[in-house]
Design an enzyme around this catalytic site. Structure first.
Site, PDB file in Angstrom:
ATOM      1  N   MET A  92       0.578  24.442  98.336  1.00  0.00           N
ATOM      2  CA  MET A  92       1.830  23.560  98.309  1.00  0.00           C
ATOM      3  C   MET A  92       1.661  22.451  97.313  1.00  0.00           C
ATOM      4  SD  MET A  92       4.629  24.001  99.983  1.00  0.00           S
ATOM      5  CE  MET A  92       6.205  23.376 100.316  1.00  0.00           C
TER       6      MET A  92
ATOM      7  N   ASN B 135      14.234  22.237 109.171  1.00  0.00           N
ATOM      8  CA  ASN B 135      13.560  22.785 110.211  1.00  0.00           C
ATOM      9  C   ASN B 135      13.855  22.881 111.499  1.00  0.00           C
ATOM     10  OD1 ASN B 135      11.384  23.553 108.294  1.00  0.00           O
ATOM     11  ND2 ASN B 135      10.075  22.105 108.717  1.00  0.00           N
TER      12      ASN B 135
ATOM     13  N   LYS C 259      -3.846  12.343 107.057  1.00  0.00           N
ATOM     14  CA  LYS C 259      -2.869  11.692 106.322  1.00  0.00           C
ATOM     15  C   LYS C 259      -2.976  10.390 106.294  1.00  0.00           C
ATOM     16  CE  LYS C 259       0.894  15.293 106.697  1.00  0.00           C
ATOM     17  NZ  LYS C 259       1.210  15.756 105.299  1.00  0.00           N
TER      18      LYS C 259
ATOM     19  N   ASP D 242      -8.236  16.153  94.966  1.00  0.00           N
ATOM     20  CA  ASP D 242      -8.649  16.914  96.404  1.00  0.00           C
ATOM     21  C   ASP D 242     -10.068  16.335  96.472  1.00  0.00           C
ATOM     22  OD1 ASP D 242      -8.831  18.522  98.527  1.00  0.00           O
ATOM     23  OD2 ASP D 242      -7.477  19.553  97.533  1.00  0.00           O
TER      24      ASP D 242
ATOM     25  N   GLU E  50      14.250  17.882 100.467  1.00  0.00           N
ATOM     26  CA  GLU E  50      14.621  17.158 101.771  1.00  0.00           C
ATOM     27  C   GLU E  50      14.047  15.767 101.575  1.00  0.00           C
ATOM     28  OE1 GLU E  50      15.729  18.508 106.074  1.00  0.00           O
ATOM     29  OE2 GLU E  50      14.042  18.901 105.370  1.00  0.00           O
TER      30      GLU E  50
ATOM     31  N   VAL F  26      -1.241  17.174 101.891  1.00  0.00           N
ATOM     32  CA  VAL F  26      -2.631  17.537 102.738  1.00  0.00           C
ATOM     33  C   VAL F  26      -2.065  18.145 104.334  1.00  0.00           C
ATOM     34  CG1 VAL F  26      -3.848  15.993 101.527  1.00  0.00           C
ATOM     35  CG2 VAL F  26      -2.922  15.204 103.829  1.00  0.00           C
TER      36      VAL F  26
ATOM     37  N   GLU G  95      -0.913  19.220 107.811  1.00  0.00           N
ATOM     38  CA  GLU G  95      -0.085  18.351 108.650  1.00  0.00           C
ATOM     39  C   GLU G  95      -0.932  17.794 109.965  1.00  0.00           C
ATOM     40  OE1 GLU G  95       3.865  18.720 108.874  1.00  0.00           O
ATOM     41  OE2 GLU G  95       2.525  17.852 107.119  1.00  0.00           O
TER      42      GLU G  95
ATOM     43  N   SER H  86       6.215  18.403 106.666  1.00  0.00           N
ATOM     44  CA  SER H  86       7.368  19.245 106.959  1.00  0.00           C
ATOM     45  C   SER H  86       7.909  19.169 108.181  1.00  0.00           C
ATOM     46  CB  SER H  86       6.963  20.848 106.894  1.00  0.00           C
ATOM     47  OG  SER H  86       6.008  20.795 107.955  1.00  0.00           O
TER      48      SER H  86
ATOM     49  N   HIS I  40      10.179  16.519 101.072  1.00  0.00           N
ATOM     50  CA  HIS I  40       9.736  17.706 101.811  1.00  0.00           C
ATOM     51  C   HIS I  40      10.466  18.759 100.913  1.00  0.00           C
ATOM     52  CE1 HIS I  40      10.686  20.750 105.197  1.00  0.00           C
ATOM     53  NE2 HIS I  40       9.439  21.055 104.436  1.00  0.00           N
TER      54      HIS I  40
END
Length: 737
Positions: A337, A513, A420, A356, A475, A413, A415, A442, A463
């Site tokens: 992503m 979602n 986070k 990263d 979004e 990163v 979920e 998300s 998003h």
């Protein structure tokens, strides 16, 4: 004579060069004034004996994108107002308005002097139909040049002669394929179809067009010549006998009969090829008038043409905040992503640092972009030089300090709140005080994540949807403390990467979602009831969805559904998830190891290519099966669409979505909600809120309380309101006017 939108220059050879260059617009579009001026130019060049012919071109990088928003909106406003006063007279006025462009292009075609269209860039819709009415057509071979009649994508069809000229130039099968899909043509493909005469270098475009006139181009269309025959011989030939019986069946297979405009194209071509050309134009005009009055045309044009452009141009951008010109963007998390977000950022010409935990992981992220670039070069969408330039803008790094001059940082990163939290703190330690932090979460609420930030007013959700390089929706999620600057910067970024934004307030799952999982949950209910899986999937496609709910669940991953259910129970309690749903997903993941496409087995089996996926045969054995003859496909279709539309209505009632345009556009771009409806709220408005409420009450009685209409819907039904009336996105503009 001088014109506002055109410059006319006649050379020593008597060739008038008409250059279309609208002031204060980045692209030429058709307005009433533009058409009035074109008509005046036709009259003036015919009357001027010194003019031997006309070359029509554009003064902008593109030729024309077609009709103007205001003209389209004005036509629909006129229909509504006139029908209220005089229904019969309204249809006649619409018929006349619908034929204006059609007969103006015919006037060009029969004016007695040769016209050549010099196509220098994107040439869409009515502009391509104008070109087809010219006696000669020359296109530049520049890679940006595309020609199309894409009207079917917004619920209408080529109504300015396209359905009559294309099948008289190309063969009927190619014409139908082009117009019923709205596909774009390269100059080479257009020439192969006989839709343009020459393809030349960009700097030779106007000289080549003028040369056609000097070489004695006849000012007569082929169909106006005595003895003309359409390619393939028209309708009554052995070749046509193979095409026409199959064409409606193929169209129904592709569209499930949901798009009246696509069927009208078939009718226009089939009927038009049997009559003289002017009669064919009249047939087209009548069908066009009919289609303009359909709910599908109104809803699709509003959502997929008007609203989409308004949102892309910043309809929700706060006023008074200076536009951000991005010099450097950071992306944290170089997984698929994050790597894809870095790719679309670099593709927009913006330098991006991809962070990263170590250089190896960051480097792997850049490898994703290298693969996308190689694919684009292989398909001719990028040159090798452009690909190298794009990749040079992506810098892998394991050092957060490299974000010290970033205008915007996007985290992508895992979920996981703890992961986070660490990223937010590490980024803010080096990020300039004026810069914005965005999370690509998300499902996790933005307000909760922003609690880890020292500057929550500069914290926002952005998003993306996978695959990022293909999905056009983004979004943008507002936390409780998100400020105007953060929103403006996020919308400026989405505009820079050429995606369409919707702005929603914070909630679990946001807007898209929430709707997607309602769709999937309804499929779980159907499976548990014993509805055969193949009927669920086929009903979804017949209802207009691009993929069935079980296939969609495989794509997003069944184990992700499992994680989301467990998180819901942890945060909201056991009543937040149906026990039967949890049992189904738990069995699929923990017992059967069927996770979805990612491990090649979910509700479908995924054999090695080139074999195609197919429903898992044992799925029907999980629950006792109903007799297919006792399952009402109409009800299945209603359940699948209504459950999504109800969830969309709930988000409006809760204040999550505040603009109906965003609910509609978000549902179509985000997960393909039946485009012919115009989107979730247009689906409700289109059938009438009262009718929708009555349908939902019947469904609730038969299939559960989740179909119960919300208090807002019940109130709107009683008042005879629509979403676009009650939550009018243009209310402020109308007050000002």
């Amino acid at each position: 004579m001088t014109y506002t939108n055109f410059k006319v220059e006649t050379d020593a050879d008597g060739i008038a060069l008409v250059t279309w260059d609208m002031p204060d617009k980045s692209m030429n579009v058709f307005t009433v004034d533009v058409m009035d001026e074109i008509e005046a130019i036709v009259d003036a060049t015919v009357a001027d004996e010194a003019v031997k012919g006309v070359v029509f071109t554009s003064g902008k990088k593109t030729f024309s994108g077609g009709a103007d928003l205001t003209m389209i909106k004005g036509m629909f406003s006129m229909i509504g107002e006139e029908k209220a006063k005089d229904p019969a007279g309204a249809v006649q006025k619409l018929f006349d308005a619908a034929g204006r462009m059609n007969w103006l292009w015919r006037k060009i075609e029969t004016n007695g002097k040769p016209w050549v269209s010099a196509i220098n860039g994107t040439c869409m819709g009515g502009a391509f139909e104008l070109s087809l009415a010219c006696h000669g057509r020359v296109a530049s071979n520049h890679k940006s040049v595309k020609m199309a009649l894409p009207e079917v994508k917004v619920g209408i069809f080529p109504g300015a002669g396209g359905t009559q000229r294309v099948p008289r130039l190309a063969d009927a099968q190619s014409a139908l394929q082009m117009m019923t899909t709205g596909q774009s043509l390269t100059p080479a493909r257009a020439k192969a179809m006989n839709l343009v005469h020459q393809v030349v270098e960009p700097d030779q475009l106007v000289p080549a067009a003028k040369q056609m006139i000097k070489d004695g181009l006849k000012p007569v269309a082929p169909w106006d010549e005595k003895g003309f025959k359409a390619p393939g011989g028209g309708i009554w030939t052995p070749q046509a006998a193979q095409l026409w019986p199959a064409a409606p069946a193929i169209l129904r297979r592709e569209s499930a009969g949901n798009y009246p405009a696509a069927l009208a194209i078939l009718k226009c071509v089939y009927e038009g090829l049997q009559v003289p050309f002017d009669t064919g134009l009249r047939i087209e005009q009548r069908y066009f008038t009919e289609i303009l009055q359909t709910t599908e045309a109104f809803s699709m044009i509003r959502s997929l043409f008007v609203s989409m452009q308004e949102l892309a141009k910043g309809a929700r951008r706060p006023a008074g905040v200076e536009k951000t010109e991005f010099k450097h963007i950071g992306v944290v998390g170089a997984g698929f992503m994050g790597a894809s977000i870095a790719y679309v950022t670099a593709a927009a010409g913006i330098p991006v640092t991809l962070i990263d935990r170590d250089m190896e992981a960051a480097g792997k992220g850049k490898t994703v972009s290298e693969g996308l670039v190689a694919g684009a070069i292989g398909k001719g969408r990028l040159t090798k030089e452009d690909g190298e330039k794009l990749l040079s803008l992506i810098t892998p790094s394991d050092d957060y300090a490299s974000l010290s001059n970033a205008d915007l940082v996007i985290e992508a990163v895992f979920e996981d709140r703890k992961v986070k939290k660490g990223v937010i703190e590490a980024v803010e330690a080096v990020l300039p005080e004026t810069s914005i932090f965005a999370s690509n979460t998300s499902t996790l609420p933005i307000t909760g994540l922003a609690e880890n930030s020292k500057r929550p007013e500069q914290f926002i959700g952005v998003h993306f949807f996978s695959p990022v390089e293909k999905m056009m929706l983004t979004e943008v999620i507002l936390g409780e403390q998100t400020g105007d600057k953060a929103l403006a910067v996020a919308l400026d970024y989405v505009a820079a990467i050429k995606k369409t934004p919707i702005v929603v307030n914070d909630t679990r799952g946001f807007y898209v979602n929430r709707c997607v999982f309602r769709y999937i949950n309804e499929a779980y209910d159907m499976l548990i009831e014993g509805v055969p899986p193949v009927m669920i999937e086929n009903a979804a496609k017949f209802a207009g969805m691009p993929v069935g709910p079980l296939s969609l669940n495989d794509e997003v991953a069944i184990d992700l559904s499992y994680k989301i259910m467990k998180a819901s129970i942890a945060d909201l309690g056991p009543k937040s998830v149906k026990p039967e749903h949890m049992a189904l997903v738990e069995k699929m993941v923990d017992v059967l190891g069927r996770l979805g496409r990612k491990n090649a087995k979910g509700f479908y089996d995924y054999p090695p290519k080139p074999a195609k996926k197919s429903l898992w045969p044992d799925l029907k054995d999980l629950y006792p099966q109903k007799d297919p003859d006792e399952v009402d496909m109409t009800v299945i279709k209603q359940r699948l669409l209504a459950t999504i539309a109800l969830e969309a209505a709930r988000t409006v009632e809760e204040g999550i979505v505040t603009d109906p345009r965003e609910a509609d556009v978000g549902s179509i771009l985000g997960f393909g909600f039946a485009p012919y409806t115009g989107g979730t709220l247009s689906y409700i408005d289109g059938m009438g809120v009262k009718a929708f409420v009555e349908m939902c009450e019947k469904l609730a009685a038969a299939y559960g309380d989740h179909f119960k209409p919300t208090p807002l819907l019940v109130e709107m039904a009683a008042n005879g309101e629509t979403f676009y009336e009650r939550f009018n996105p243009y209310a402020e503009e109308q007050k000002a006017a």
